[in-house]
Design a protein around this motif. Structure first.
Motif, PDB file in Angstrom:
ATOM      1  N   ARG A  17       0.727  -1.258   0.176  1.00 46.92           N
ATOM      2  CA  ARG A  17      -0.193   0.005  -0.207  1.00 46.92           C
ATOM      3  C   ARG A  17       0.890   1.397   0.088  1.00 46.92           C
ATOM      4  NH1 ARG A  17      -1.470   3.265   3.845  1.00 46.92           N
ATOM      5  NH2 ARG A  17      -0.660   1.900   5.559  1.00 46.92           N
ATOM      6  N   ARG A  18       1.793   1.292   0.813  1.00 48.13           N
ATOM      7  CA  ARG A  18       2.785   2.353   0.933  1.00 48.13           C
ATOM      8  C   ARG A  18       3.525   2.494  -0.544  1.00 48.13           C
ATOM      9  NH1 ARG A  18       5.543   1.477   6.751  1.00 48.13           N
ATOM     10  NH2 ARG A  18       3.768   2.057   8.046  1.00 48.13           N
ATOM     11  N   GLU A  19       3.798   1.601  -1.031  1.00 50.84           N
ATOM     12  CA  GLU A  19       4.521   1.578  -2.668  1.00 50.84           C
ATOM     13  C   GLU A  19       3.736   2.076  -3.663  1.00 50.84           C
ATOM     14  OE1 GLU A  19       7.572   1.194  -5.226  1.00 50.84           O
ATOM     15  OE2 GLU A  19       7.622   1.271  -3.235  1.00 50.84           O
ATOM     16  N   MET A  20       2.224   1.935  -3.394  1.00 60.44           N
ATOM     17  CA  MET A  20       1.400   2.399  -4.324  1.00 60.44           C
ATOM     18  C   MET A  20       1.255   3.819  -4.341  1.00 60.44           C
ATOM     19  SD  MET A  20      -1.789  -0.456  -4.093  1.00 60.44           S
ATOM     20  CE  MET A  20      -2.857   0.621  -5.090  1.00 60.44           C
ATOM     21  N   THR A 313      13.290 -13.607   4.618  1.00 59.29           N
ATOM     22  CA  THR A 313      13.575 -14.840   3.644  1.00 59.29           C
ATOM     23  C   THR A 313      12.936 -14.510   2.460  1.00 59.29           C
ATOM     24  OG1 THR A 313      11.220 -15.834   4.443  1.00 59.29           O
ATOM     25  CG2 THR A 313      12.982 -16.121   5.891  1.00 59.29           C
ATOM     26  N   ARG A 314      13.215 -15.515   1.474  1.00 63.46           N
ATOM     27  CA  ARG A 314      12.741 -15.239   0.150  1.00 63.46           C
ATOM     28  C   ARG A 314      11.251 -15.263   0.133  1.00 63.46           C
ATOM     29  NH1 ARG A 314      16.637 -19.261  -3.612  1.00 63.46           N
ATOM     30  NH2 ARG A 314      18.532 -18.135  -3.388  1.00 63.46           N
ATOM     31  N   ALA A 315      10.818 -16.025   1.091  1.00 71.12           N
ATOM     32  CA  ALA A 315       9.135 -16.162   1.134  1.00 71.12           C
ATOM     33  C   ALA A 315       8.554 -14.560   1.383  1.00 71.12           C
ATOM     34  CB  ALA A 315       8.542 -17.004   1.993  1.00 71.12           C
ATOM     35  N   HIS A 316       9.429 -13.902   2.349  1.00 74.88           N
ATOM     36  CA  HIS A 316       8.975 -12.738   2.604  1.00 74.88           C
ATOM     37  C   HIS A 316       8.892 -11.651   1.411  1.00 74.88           C
ATOM     38  CE1 HIS A 316       9.910 -13.796   7.189  1.00 74.88           C
ATOM     39  NE2 HIS A 316       8.661 -13.487   6.898  1.00 74.88           N
ATOM     40  N   LEU A 317      10.060 -11.700   0.586  1.00 76.88           N
ATOM     41  CA  LEU A 317      10.283 -10.976  -0.544  1.00 76.88           C
ATOM     42  C   LEU A 317       9.190 -11.236  -1.551  1.00 76.88           C
ATOM     43  CD1 LEU A 317      14.230 -11.148  -0.968  1.00 76.88           C
ATOM     44  CD2 LEU A 317      12.886  -9.480   0.282  1.00 76.88           C
ATOM     45  N   ARG A 318       8.799 -12.702  -1.747  1.00 76.11           N
ATOM     46  CA  ARG A 318       7.934 -12.853  -2.650  1.00 76.11           C
ATOM     47  C   ARG A 318       6.797 -12.295  -2.248  1.00 76.11           C
ATOM     48  NH1 ARG A 318      10.227 -17.952  -2.699  1.00 76.11           N
ATOM     49  NH2 ARG A 318       8.853 -18.733  -1.059  1.00 76.11           N
ATOM     50  N   ARG A 319       6.087 -12.438  -1.171  1.00 76.15           N
ATOM     51  CA  ARG A 319       4.836 -11.828  -0.646  1.00 76.15           C
ATOM     52  C   ARG A 319       4.811 -10.337  -0.779  1.00 76.15           C
ATOM     53  NH1 ARG A 319       5.420 -15.528   4.702  1.00 76.15           N
ATOM     54  NH2 ARG A 319       4.757 -17.536   3.608  1.00 76.15           N
ATOM     55  N   ILE A 320       6.003  -9.767  -0.552  1.00 72.39           N
ATOM     56  CA  ILE A 320       5.898  -8.309  -0.778  1.00 72.39           C
ATOM     57  C   ILE A 320       5.540  -7.798  -2.097  1.00 72.39           C
ATOM     58  CG2 ILE A 320       7.273  -6.098  -0.718  1.00 72.39           C
ATOM     59  CD1 ILE A 320       9.022  -7.319   1.594  1.00 72.39           C
ATOM     60  N   VAL A 321       6.025  -8.772  -3.281  1.00 73.98           N
ATOM     61  CA  VAL A 321       5.855  -8.325  -4.364  1.00 73.98           C
ATOM     62  C   VAL A 321       4.387  -8.726  -4.951  1.00 73.98           C
ATOM     63  CG1 VAL A 321       6.746  -8.620  -7.016  1.00 73.98           C
ATOM     64  CG2 VAL A 321       8.569  -8.161  -5.324  1.00 73.98           C
ATOM     65  N   LEU A 322       4.132  -9.954  -4.355  1.00 71.20           N
ATOM     66  CA  LEU A 322       2.970 -10.554  -4.639  1.00 71.20           C
ATOM     67  C   LEU A 322       1.704  -9.644  -4.061  1.00 71.20           C
ATOM     68  CD1 LEU A 322       3.245 -14.271  -4.270  1.00 71.20           C
ATOM     69  CD2 LEU A 322       3.091 -13.236  -6.493  1.00 71.20           C
ATOM     70  N   ASP A 324       1.671  -6.723  -3.952  1.00 70.25           N
ATOM     71  CA  ASP A 324       1.317  -5.426  -5.204  1.00 70.25           C
ATOM     72  C   ASP A 324       0.146  -6.227  -6.190  1.00 70.25           C
ATOM     73  OD1 ASP A 324       3.248  -4.042  -4.173  1.00 70.25           O
ATOM     74  OD2 ASP A 324       4.791  -4.258  -5.570  1.00 70.25           O
ATOM     75  N   GLY A 325       0.353  -7.295  -6.506  1.00 67.42           N
ATOM     76  CA  GLY A 325      -0.619  -7.990  -7.453  1.00 67.42           C
ATOM     77  C   GLY A 325      -1.842  -7.839  -6.900  1.00 67.42           C
ATOM     78  N   VAL A 326      -2.135  -8.327  -5.376  1.00 58.32           N
ATOM     79  CA  VAL A 326      -3.460  -8.386  -4.797  1.00 58.32           C
ATOM     80  C   VAL A 326      -4.154  -7.021  -4.932  1.00 58.32           C
ATOM     81  CG1 VAL A 326      -4.428  -8.850  -2.964  1.00 58.32           C
ATOM     82  CG2 VAL A 326      -2.577 -10.353  -3.300  1.00 58.32           C
ATOM     83  N   LEU A 327      -3.325  -5.807  -4.305  1.00 59.73           N
ATOM     84  CA  LEU A 327      -4.095  -4.539  -4.182  1.00 59.73           C
ATOM     85  C   LEU A 327      -4.134  -4.192  -5.465  1.00 59.73           C
ATOM     86  CD1 LEU A 327      -2.141  -3.174  -1.117  1.00 59.73           C
ATOM     87  CD2 LEU A 327      -4.186  -4.197  -1.160  1.00 59.73           C
ATOM     88  N   LEU A 328      -3.438  -4.127  -6.586  1.00 64.98           N
ATOM     89  CA  LEU A 328      -3.522  -3.643  -7.775  1.00 64.98           C
ATOM     90  C   LEU A 328      -4.550  -4.259  -8.489  1.00 64.98           C
ATOM     91  CD1 LEU A 328       0.038  -2.803  -8.760  1.00 64.98           C
ATOM     92  CD2 LEU A 328      -1.363  -1.079  -8.027  1.00 64.98           C
ATOM     93  N   GLY A 329      -4.592  -5.641  -8.351  1.00 64.61           N
ATOM     94  CA  GLY A 329      -5.488  -6.382  -9.317  1.00 64.61           C
ATOM     95  C   GLY A 329      -6.778  -6.086  -8.602  1.00 64.61           C
ATOM     96  N   GLY A 381      -3.719 -10.395 -11.363  1.00 65.58           N
ATOM     97  CA  GLY A 381      -2.813  -9.482 -10.890  1.00 65.58           C
ATOM     98  C   GLY A 381      -1.759 -10.414  -9.969  1.00 65.58           C
ATOM     99  N   LEU A 382      -2.228 -11.309  -9.681  1.00 65.45           N
ATOM    100  CA  LEU A 382      -1.266 -12.294  -8.644  1.00 65.45           C
ATOM    101  C   LEU A 382      -0.289 -12.909  -9.714  1.00 65.45           C
ATOM    102  CD1 LEU A 382      -3.317 -14.167  -5.986  1.00 65.45           C
ATOM    103  CD2 LEU A 382      -0.940 -12.666  -5.674  1.00 65.45           C
ATOM    104  N   LEU A 383      -0.938 -13.601 -10.862  1.00 62.32           N
ATOM    105  CA  LEU A 383      -0.389 -14.391 -11.912  1.00 62.32           C
ATOM    106  C   LEU A 383       0.861 -13.242 -12.486  1.00 62.32           C
ATOM    107  CD1 LEU A 383      -2.950 -16.462 -13.336  1.00 62.32           C
ATOM    108  CD2 LEU A 383      -0.963 -17.210 -11.906  1.00 62.32           C
ATOM    109  N   ALA A 384       0.236 -12.033 -12.825  1.00 62.86           N
ATOM    110  CA  ALA A 384       1.152 -11.012 -13.519  1.00 62.86           C
ATOM    111  C   ALA A 384       2.418 -10.964 -12.494  1.00 62.86           C
ATOM    112  CB  ALA A 384       0.463  -9.985 -13.841  1.00 62.86           C
TER     113      ALA A 384
END
Length: 891
Positions: A17-20, A313-322, A324-329, A381-384
């Protein structure tokens, strides 16, 4: 107690949300990329709901407020389907004699207390319009009777009550005016009301009962039924035993069990393109939104690296980017859905008038379908964001913190995987075509595009190798594109997705048009006008030919006129019933014309038989003349032929032969002609020299010697006008008025196949160009945003503004050009696969329908290939010549 996973996702959503809020421009682009396709899908879904009639609405459109509509169709028992649109004889056979049933006889078969209201549909001979004369189909009914409510509406004025009154639709009033009359002026009607048929917004004319003169023509023997009790399925079967077809409201609202229906709509597999379009649309959204997520992850690599350096962790990084897909989608879905519903409601009148030609059932939406679209957008959005998320999670922390590029070469395993997926997807699509399975086809096409996406980074690197001998700007652009594959490859994929979707639809529409053209055989060259004088009709007089020919010459100045003659009976020179009809010999006759094929194997054999090739020709022009007699000029008038082809055709007639439009009428250079004479019961034949009519026009031309040998006379019965272009509607209306005044019939204008190529294909071509241009602009802009620091570096070391502008132009050309080429390849493959499956789905139908030709939409492809040039021009105009210097982190 908080669950770790929930807490991790909550943190990721807060960061997203902050990044948006921080990157408003990029977020708006992603939302727009998702919202626009969602609004398109939402508009289609909402319009589908509004225009899909409920059973009650269907019944009202068919027979108003009546309980049923009954139509005597034969004198023997029949069986019918639930809706009453399909029926057949209960016994084996295709024909039965029928003398009709009276109203009293039909009423005797209905429940006691029923009332019958006749439905009169008459073919009025001719009506005057504001500019001339036209043929019209009209209704005769009492609009004050409430039984018609829902079938024909009266939004303005009043119902016609007197013989001289009429109610017309808006479309009819625009053409006919407020007063209409017969050509001789003996009858006049004045418009007193405006009517509307919700099922047909075209020209509708309603007269009062008894308001029309008795005319020759079609008049349907149908009655609306007002019954005290519903007409149930048992009542329908009872009426079927008397040869009466029934369309019942009660049966439509509550259909019987399938086992009780003796005739169904079973047939061949109908291939639906909806799953293919939806599947490609989802993939297109993913590939369009993917570059924005990729660039966003690229620009955030330092902040993501700081998270990893502090224990993330890598999971944390993936969720941060994903996240974006949830909120923007979700944002794109909400905005797109609101726009879709507003567009569907506001644009409904335009859709009714211009697209559907009928009123919608009402303003209603399916919550299930709309919810599915929202979920689809969020998943999209998640897949993108999935690929950028996994890429960002695997990035090297030290490389990211220092700002270096990291790995710039494409891994061989990804290239191999892309090639394998593309080949596997193509194989799956071919299998789906053979199976006539739409989901399999759509899945295969999606896999092909995914494989091409995986190969895109390698293709970018391969293209970059070609820049060694190029000028500085394009060479730098190619090398920079190869170094920034993380942003360039998704941008190319986005353009590819946009192009592939539009090319797929373009292939289908082009093939549909070509199919209509191939299945149509014209009676005259395009734009020519034929006028039959109507010899033997009540209005024909001895001076009709002279007056009618003068009318054609006056209405079509500059046209070349050719008199047309037909065979007439010697004992009655006003009768054209004496005809010469070419027939096939038994050896040249298609086996399917004499007996229905038994099973798919026989159908396949018939489809391969060249003698049966014309069995699918159902879109033939109605013949203006039948037994035409003439020579060279007549052949030229009907075919437009010139030169050697005309000379060869005329030579056949000079030998006393006949020109035919079917090559299988000719056997050994000879044609068998049947002599048809109403006064003779025995059948006589002649065998004469034969040849093919030039141009394939649906006309037969006989030699004068053949007519004499058959014992017939010849008389001029009409004229053909050879025009340089099709006359406008106003000229044709004036011509019809003049012909009617002379005692002749209305003119025939050869307009070609019913399907028009122009509007839809041009609109699609323009839409595809705009979509591709938009995708190219957005993708190039994102790539440029990612490489802005490089432009600043060029400025810092003294590169001129022109060099920087040329660099942007070259980058745009690489992305748009490579994406367009890949998209054309994917789109052509997708469209041709769908057409092949459609053809196979009809392989067991007889008579064989015209297959869809595998056509290429050259107009669309031409515009798409121009798009990279336009994108380059836009990049050159919009690129800032001077950029502020940006601080580069030390490596």
């Amino acid at each position: 107690m908080r669950l770790p996973l929930v807490s991790s996702w909550r943190t990721a959503l807060r960061v997203a949300r902050r990044e948006m809020a921080r990157a408003k421009g990029r977020s708006a682009l992603v939302v727009a990329m998702i919202a626009v396709p969602v609004s398109g899908l939402g508009y289609a879904a909402a319009s589908y709901d509004m225009f899909t009639l409920t059973p009650a609405e269907q019944a009202s459109r068919m027979f108003g407020a009546a309980d049923a509509i009954v139509t005597p169709v034969t004198g023997e028992p029949i069986v019918q389907d639930v809706t009453g649109t399909g029926w057949r004889l209960a016994r084996d056979g295709n024909s039965a004699e029928f003398n009709g049933l009276t109203e009293r006889q039909v009423l005797a078969e209905l429940p006691d207390g029923s009332r019958l209201v006749p439905v009169h549909r008459k073919g009025l001979p001719l009506l005057t319009t504001t500019g001339g004369l036209v043929d019209a189909d009209v209704l005769e009914m009492d609009l004050t009777d409430p039984i018609h409510r829902g079938d024909i509406e009266l939004p303005a004025g009043r119902a016609p009550a007197a013989p001289g009154e009429v109610a017309m639709s808006e479309a009819a009033r625009e053409r006919f005016g407020d007063t209409i009359r017969t050509p001789d002026g003996s009858r006049t009607w004045t418009a007193v009301g405006t009517v509307e048929d919700p099922a047909d917004l075209g020209e509708v004319l309603v007269f009062a009962p008894g308001g029309l003169p008795a005319v020759e023509g079609y008049q349907a023997g149908e009655w609306l039924v007002d019954s005290p009790d519903p007409i149930l399925w048992d009542d329908v079967r009872h009426l079927n035993r008397s040869g009466i077809r029934v369309q019942s409201r009660a049966v439509i609202l509550d259909p019987p069990e399938a086992a009780e229906v003796w005739i169904t709509d079973e047939g061949t597999t109908v291939l639906s393109l909806v799953p293919v379009i939806v599947g490609l649309a989802v993939l297109e959204i993913i590939l369009l939104a993917g570059p924005a997520f990729a660039v966003g992850a690229r620009r955030r690599q330092r902040s993501l690296a700081l998270v990893a350096a502090n224990g993330g962790t890598r999971a944390h990084l993936r969720r941060i980017v994903l996240a974006d897909g949830v909120l923007l989608g979700l944002a794109g879905a909400a905005i797109g859905l609101v726009l879709a519903l507003l567009l569907a409601v506001v644009g409904r009148p335009l859709a009714e008038e211009l697209i559907v030609g009928a009123r919608a059932g009402g303003i209603r939406f399916s919550p299930t379908m709309l919810t599915g679209i929202v979920v689809l957008a969020m998943i999209t959005g998640l897949l993108a964001a999935a690929v950028p998320a996994f890429t960002a999670a695997r990035a090297d922390v030290v490389t990211a913190l220092t700002g270096r590029r990291g790995v710039v070469r494409s891994k061989r395993r990804w290239v191999i995987a892309g090639l394998v997926l593309a080949a596997a997807g193509a194989g799956i699509s071919v299998l789906g075509v053979r199976m006539i399975d739409v989901p399999v086809i759509a899945g295969g096409l999606a896999i092909v595009q995914i494989g091409l996406v995986l190969c895109t980074p390698a293709l970018v690197g391969l293209v970059a190798r070609l820049g060694g001998k190029l000028p500085p700007a394009p060479r730098i652009a190619l090398r920079d594109t190869a170094r920034n594959r993380a942003s360039a490859a998704p941008a190319v994929a986005a353009v590819m997705a946009a192009v592939a979707g539009t090319v797929t639809v373009g292939v289908y529409l082009t093939s549909t048009y070509d199919r209509s053209v191939e299945s149509y055989r014209p009676a005259l060259p395009l734009g020519y006008v034929g006028a039959n004088y109507g010899i033997g009709s009540d209005t024909y007089t001895p001076d009709t030919p002279e007056k009618a020919r003068a009318a054609v010459a006056g209405a079509l100045p500059g046209a070349t006129l050719t008199d047309i003659s037909e065979t007439v009976c010697r004992y009655d020179r006003t009768s054209t019933g004496c005809m010469l009809v070419p027939v096939r010999t038994p050896a040249q006759t298609c086996p399917g014309d004499n007996a229905e094929p038994d099973g798919p194997a026989e159908v396949a054999a018939l489809r391969e038989d060249p003698r049966c090739a014309g069995s699918h020709m159902s879109e033939q022009a109605y013949p203006i003349f039948h037994s035409v007699v003439g020579g060279r000029d007549t052949v030229a008038a009907f075919s437009g032929a010139t030169g050697d082809s005309l000379t060869a055709a005329a030579a056949v007639l000079d030998r006393g032969g006949v020109l035919v439009d079917d090559p299988f009428l000719i056997e050994g250079g000879q044609v068998t002609v049947v002599i048809s004479d109403p006064e003779t019961t025995s059948e006589r034949t002649l065998t004469v020299p034969g040849g093919l009519m030039p141009g394939g026009h649906a006309t037969t031309v006989l030699s004068p010697e053949l007519a004499t040998a058959a014992g017939f006379d010849v008389a001029v019965t009409g004229v053909v006008a050879a025009t340089t272009e099709a006359p406008p509607v106003q000229s044709v209306d004036r011509l019809n008025a003049a012909l009617a005044a002379a005692g002749g019939r209305i003119a025939y204008v050869e307009a070609g196949a019913a399907v028009e190529e122009g509007p839809m294909l041009y609109v699609l071509a323009a839409a595809s160009a705009l979509i591709t241009l938009g995708a190219a602009a957005v993708a190039t802009g994102l790539a440029a945003a990612d490489g802005r620091a490089d432009l600043s570096t060029l400025a810092a070391i003294g590169a001129s503004p022109g060099i920087r502008r040329l660099l942007s132009i070259s980058q745009s050309g690489v992305i748009a050009g490579l994406g367009s080429i890949l998209g054309i390849a994917a789109g052509l493959g997708s469209g041709l696969a769908v057409l092949a499956a459609t053809n196979l789905s009809r392989a067991t139908v007889w008579p064989a329908p015209v297959p869809y030709p595998l056509s290429v939409p050259w107009l669309n492809l031409l515009l798409i290939l121009v798009v990279p040039l336009v994108a380059m021009l836009g990049a050159g105009l919009l690129t800032r010549a001077r950029l502020p210097s940006e601080r580069r982190r030390p490596t």
